[in-house]
Design a protein around this motif. Structure first.
Motif, PDB file in Angstrom:
ATOM      1  N   VAL A 125      -3.128  53.355 -23.040  1.00  0.00           N
ATOM      2  CA  VAL A 125      -3.654  54.779 -23.220  1.00  0.00           C
ATOM      3  C   VAL A 125      -2.655  55.607 -23.525  1.00  0.00           C
ATOM      4  O   VAL A 125      -2.772  56.522 -24.827  1.00  0.00           O
ATOM      5  CB  VAL A 125      -4.189  55.052 -21.891  1.00  0.00           C
ATOM      6  CG1 VAL A 125      -4.707  56.673 -21.914  1.00  0.00           C
ATOM      7  CG2 VAL A 125      -5.252  54.090 -21.412  1.00  0.00           C
ATOM      8  N   MET A 126      -1.333  55.753 -22.893  1.00  0.00           N
ATOM      9  CA  MET A 126      -0.300  56.754 -23.098  1.00  0.00           C
ATOM     10  C   MET A 126       0.175  56.673 -24.735  1.00  0.00           C
ATOM     11  O   MET A 126       0.143  57.363 -25.375  1.00  0.00           O
ATOM     12  CB  MET A 126       0.481  56.929 -22.102  1.00  0.00           C
ATOM     13  CG  MET A 126       0.102  57.191 -20.828  1.00  0.00           C
ATOM     14  SD  MET A 126       1.248  57.116 -19.396  1.00  0.00           S
ATOM     15  CE  MET A 126       2.430  58.827 -20.110  1.00  0.00           C
ATOM     16  N   VAL A 127       0.741  55.418 -24.796  1.00  0.00           N
ATOM     17  CA  VAL A 127       1.381  55.192 -26.082  1.00  0.00           C
ATOM     18  C   VAL A 127       0.267  55.277 -27.312  1.00  0.00           C
ATOM     19  O   VAL A 127       0.630  55.818 -28.412  1.00  0.00           O
ATOM     20  CB  VAL A 127       2.246  53.792 -25.962  1.00  0.00           C
ATOM     21  CG1 VAL A 127       2.756  53.514 -27.301  1.00  0.00           C
ATOM     22  CG2 VAL A 127       3.289  53.814 -25.067  1.00  0.00           C
ATOM     23  N   GLY A 128      -0.924  54.824 -26.909  1.00  0.00           N
ATOM     24  CA  GLY A 128      -1.988  54.723 -27.810  1.00  0.00           C
ATOM     25  C   GLY A 128      -2.494  56.154 -28.349  1.00  0.00           C
ATOM     26  O   GLY A 128      -2.448  56.678 -29.775  1.00  0.00           O
ATOM     27  N   LEU A 129      -2.387  57.111 -27.369  1.00  0.00           N
ATOM     28  CA  LEU A 129      -2.631  58.626 -27.597  1.00  0.00           C
ATOM     29  C   LEU A 129      -1.451  59.250 -28.688  1.00  0.00           C
ATOM     30  O   LEU A 129      -1.552  59.912 -29.268  1.00  0.00           O
ATOM     31  CB  LEU A 129      -2.832  59.395 -26.425  1.00  0.00           C
ATOM     32  CG  LEU A 129      -3.887  59.171 -25.594  1.00  0.00           C
ATOM     33  CD1 LEU A 129      -4.291  59.906 -24.156  1.00  0.00           C
ATOM     34  CD2 LEU A 129      -5.463  59.595 -26.393  1.00  0.00           C
ATOM     35  N   GLY A 130      -0.114  58.799 -28.168  1.00  0.00           N
ATOM     36  CA  GLY A 130       1.010  59.151 -28.709  1.00  0.00           C
ATOM     37  C   GLY A 130       1.180  58.879 -30.205  1.00  0.00           C
ATOM     38  O   GLY A 130       1.240  59.608 -31.137  1.00  0.00           O
ATOM     39  N   THR A 131       0.947  57.698 -30.209  1.00  0.00           N
ATOM     40  CA  THR A 131       0.948  57.038 -31.763  1.00  0.00           C
ATOM     41  C   THR A 131      -0.218  57.552 -32.523  1.00  0.00           C
ATOM     42  O   THR A 131       0.116  57.591 -33.775  1.00  0.00           O
ATOM     43  CB  THR A 131       0.951  55.659 -31.631  1.00  0.00           C
ATOM     44  OG1 THR A 131      -0.297  55.045 -30.958  1.00  0.00           O
ATOM     45  CG2 THR A 131       2.083  55.000 -31.096  1.00  0.00           C
ATOM     46  N   GLY A 132      -1.316  57.776 -32.096  1.00  0.00           N
ATOM     47  CA  GLY A 132      -2.221  58.328 -32.790  1.00  0.00           C
ATOM     48  C   GLY A 132      -2.295  59.523 -33.297  1.00  0.00           C
ATOM     49  O   GLY A 132      -2.639  60.030 -34.368  1.00  0.00           O
ATOM     50  N   SER A 133      -1.312  60.393 -32.665  1.00  0.00           N
ATOM     51  CA  SER A 133      -1.035  61.845 -33.194  1.00  0.00           C
ATOM     52  C   SER A 133       0.154  61.690 -34.141  1.00  0.00           C
ATOM     53  O   SER A 133       0.587  62.812 -34.677  1.00  0.00           O
ATOM     54  CB  SER A 133      -0.519  62.763 -32.086  1.00  0.00           C
ATOM     55  OG  SER A 133      -1.373  62.779 -31.042  1.00  0.00           O
ATOM     56  N   MET A 134       0.754  60.534 -34.398  1.00  0.00           N
ATOM     57  CA  MET A 134       1.797  60.203 -35.482  1.00  0.00           C
ATOM     58  C   MET A 134       1.273  59.450 -36.444  1.00  0.00           C
ATOM     59  O   MET A 134       1.770  58.652 -37.148  1.00  0.00           O
ATOM     60  CB  MET A 134       2.812  59.611 -34.750  1.00  0.00           C
ATOM     61  CG  MET A 134       4.161  60.634 -34.294  1.00  0.00           C
ATOM     62  SD  MET A 134       4.763  61.663 -35.266  1.00  0.00           S
ATOM     63  CE  MET A 134       6.061  60.513 -36.117  1.00  0.00           C
ATOM     64  N   ALA A 135      -0.138  59.348 -36.742  1.00  0.00           N
ATOM     65  CA  ALA A 135      -1.014  58.518 -37.382  1.00  0.00           C
ATOM     66  C   ALA A 135      -0.753  58.634 -38.817  1.00  0.00           C
ATOM     67  O   ALA A 135      -0.099  59.942 -39.365  1.00  0.00           O
ATOM     68  CB  ALA A 135      -2.355  58.335 -36.843  1.00  0.00           C
ATOM     69  N   LEU A 136      -1.610  57.885 -39.792  1.00  0.00           N
ATOM     70  CA  LEU A 136      -1.812  58.275 -40.996  1.00  0.00           C
ATOM     71  C   LEU A 136      -2.270  59.656 -41.358  1.00  0.00           C
ATOM     72  O   LEU A 136      -2.279  60.148 -42.617  1.00  0.00           O
ATOM     73  CB  LEU A 136      -2.366  57.279 -41.764  1.00  0.00           C
ATOM     74  CG  LEU A 136      -1.761  55.891 -41.753  1.00  0.00           C
ATOM     75  CD1 LEU A 136      -2.714  54.830 -42.565  1.00  0.00           C
ATOM     76  CD2 LEU A 136      -0.462  56.009 -42.399  1.00  0.00           C
ATOM     77  N   ALA A 137      -3.069  60.161 -40.461  1.00  0.00           N
ATOM     78  CA  ALA A 137      -3.630  61.736 -40.524  1.00  0.00           C
ATOM     79  C   ALA A 137      -2.526  62.703 -40.828  1.00  0.00           C
ATOM     80  O   ALA A 137      -2.507  63.551 -41.539  1.00  0.00           O
ATOM     81  CB  ALA A 137      -4.374  62.034 -39.308  1.00  0.00           C
ATOM     82  N   PHE A 138      -1.262  62.349 -39.965  1.00  0.00           N
ATOM     83  CA  PHE A 138       0.105  63.068 -40.157  1.00  0.00           C
ATOM     84  C   PHE A 138       0.406  63.141 -41.749  1.00  0.00           C
ATOM     85  O   PHE A 138       0.730  63.921 -42.267  1.00  0.00           O
ATOM     86  CB  PHE A 138       1.031  62.670 -39.378  1.00  0.00           C
ATOM     87  CG  PHE A 138       2.527  63.183 -39.591  1.00  0.00           C
ATOM     88  CD1 PHE A 138       2.867  64.229 -39.588  1.00  0.00           C
ATOM     89  CD2 PHE A 138       3.353  62.334 -39.637  1.00  0.00           C
ATOM     90  CE1 PHE A 138       3.902  65.090 -39.629  1.00  0.00           C
ATOM     91  CE2 PHE A 138       4.681  62.526 -39.949  1.00  0.00           C
ATOM     92  CZ  PHE A 138       5.004  64.013 -39.961  1.00  0.00           C
ATOM     93  N   VAL A 139       0.485  61.743 -42.192  1.00  0.00           N
ATOM     94  CA  VAL A 139       0.723  61.626 -43.606  1.00  0.00           C
ATOM     95  C   VAL A 139      -0.044  62.733 -44.577  1.00  0.00           C
ATOM     96  O   VAL A 139       0.336  63.317 -45.455  1.00  0.00           O
ATOM     97  CB  VAL A 139       0.744  60.287 -44.076  1.00  0.00           C
ATOM     98  CG1 VAL A 139       0.998  60.168 -45.520  1.00  0.00           C
ATOM     99  CG2 VAL A 139       1.805  59.307 -43.143  1.00  0.00           C
ATOM    100  N   ALA A 140      -1.509  62.673 -44.353  1.00  0.00           N
ATOM    101  CA  ALA A 140      -2.263  63.320 -44.987  1.00  0.00           C
ATOM    102  C   ALA A 140      -2.176  64.773 -44.793  1.00  0.00           C
ATOM    103  O   ALA A 140      -2.345  65.639 -45.995  1.00  0.00           O
ATOM    104  CB  ALA A 140      -3.884  62.575 -44.671  1.00  0.00           C
TER     105      ALA A 140
END
Length: 436
Positions: A125-140
């Motif tokens: 949960v915690m690392v999943g939420l954090g990595t989701g905010s640094m996901a490819l949407a960040f790249v886009a």
């Protein structure tokens, strides 16, 4: 509506002697984003090398450990569209800084866990939420804000940075797990996440307008497309974009192909390649090194894919990528052995070139079909990617527990990639670039 107050668009700021700077500020922004993605990639590499140590230390089944990885992968995807909306509202720097802090906390606290539910809570949960905010949407988001020209190329470079960094960390983490223990791996991941924070705070600007510049390649009369105001905030914005996009056939084809992309990369190979190779007698460090080599060739393949995306039909590129990936996965079970041999090296090179080559054309299709909503639409498409990855990460663990091997999982994934190739070619060609 965004809370960032930006000055009016203007030309590039001049140097003290009145001349324009030789390097457009979009390139330093992309470089910082690249370093942040590479430096923070350790938290995406750890699950593959933790399955065997956790199984040996606690006696947990591979399926239960894979369940935590699945939660991590699914939340990684589901968080992405909301993170893209939050970046519109609060800025890139604040969102990415908060995400890195959450990753560091979740990874660091795993050293105190003693039950599988704690692994699910912390790593899932915690690392999943954090990595989701640094996901490819960040790249886009970065490419959309800073570039008009060369978007495909920059998307490929940033995507390759994150993916290659994730895999290149694998031998280091595998060595730490083998020489010390899995707790050392968790603390290393936590430290890596914290080390990226100063880079983001000091060097990553939210928009080119913040420094009086226009995006790279923008004409003199450029006016940035303004996303429609959402009175309900980022959550309402993300959900509103989903409702609108879900009415189109293109969205479901993109989401379906990207779900198969996630299933055949992060979910299967990224999570289970090392345990599958270890089942055939290959040392964990050697298997992790092979994944690192995938990361090196992924860097080449994804940058090349970005270059191709700027020049060729994205739908045809996706069809070729998925078909070739499916063929390679069908052959993989025949290549496992207790040592590294030439046919396996050939697979690693071939598969590495295709690892995330699908991202630049997928981002381009989201932008062309959905205009200013493109980054958030891509966030939802990425959510399907991670749902596919999470589902297969868990199911492949079940396959291993029940059948004693991973062969069936690799064959099914190869067949799904062939289906994805057909779906990609079925996407309608946009008549014009959508704008809001």
């Amino acid at each position: 509506m965004s809370s960032e107050i930006a000055p009016p668009l203007s030309t590039l700021p001049s140097a003290p002697d009145g001349r324009r700077p030789r390097i457009h500020p979009a390139w330093p922004a992309a470089a910082v984003a690249f370093l942040a993605l590479v430096g923070a990639a350790a938290f995406r590499a750890a699950p593959s090398v933790l399955i065997e140590p956790l199984h040996a230390d606690f006696g947990w089944s591979r399926a239960s450990i894979s369940a935590a990885v699945s939660v991590n992968l699914v939340l990684y995807g589901l968080t992405a569209p909301f993170a893209a909306a939050l970046m519109e509202r609060f800025g890139i720097r604040k969102v990415v800084t908060a995400a890195l802090a959450l990753i560091a906390l979740g990874s660091g606290l795993t050293v105190f866990m003693s039950a599988t539910w704690q692994l699910v809570l912390l790593w899932g949960v915690m690392v999943g939420l954090g990595t989701g905010s640094m996901a490819l949407a960040f790249v886009a988001t970065v490419t959309d804000r800073w570039f008009v020209a060369r978007r495909g190329l920059v998307t490929g470079i940033l995507t390759a940075g994150g993916a290659a960094g994730q895999l290149v960390f694998l031998p280091v983490l595998a060595m730490l797990a083998e020489r010390y223990d899995w707790q050392t791996v968790s603390l290393t991941v936590s430290s890596a996440a914290l080390a990226v924070v100063p880079l983001v705070l000091m060097f990553l600007r939210n928009r080119p307008e913040d420094i009086g510049a226009t995006p790279y390649g923008a004409p003199d009369d450029y006016v940035r497309p303004t996303p429609p105001a959402s009175p309900g905030g980022p959550v309402a914005r993300a959900l509103g974009v989903l409702r609108s996009a879900a009415r189109t056939r293109v969205f479901w084809l993109l989401a379906g192909t990207f779900a198969i992309c996630g299933a055949s990369t992060n979910g299967l190979v990224g999570t289970h390649f090392v345990p599958a190779a270890h089942d055939h007698g290959m040392p964990v460090t050697a298997a992790a090194s092979l994944l690192a080599v995938i990361g090196i060739f992924d860097l080449i393949g994804t940058i090349a894919s970005g270059w191709f995306t700027d020049r060729f039909d994205s739908r045809k590129l996706l069809g070729i990528y998925y078909l070739l990936r499916g063929i390679s996965l069908m052959l993989l079970p025949l290549l496992f052995a207790n040592t590294v041999h030439p046919p396996m090296i050939a697979f690693i090179i071939f598969y590495g070139l295709d690892w995330v080559a699908t991202v630049p054309p997928t981002v381009a299709l989201c932008r062309k079909h959905f205009g200013a909503d493109g980054p958030i639409v891509f966030g939802w498409v990425l959510a399907s990617h991670q749902i596919g990855a999470g589902l297969v990460a868990f199911l492949a663990g079940l396959v291993r527990d029940h059948f004693g091997g991973y062969d069936a999982a690799f064959y099914v994934a190869g067949g799904l990639c062939a289906v994805a190739a057909v779906m990609a070619l079925a996407i309608a060609k946009p008549a014009r670039v959508a704008t809001r």
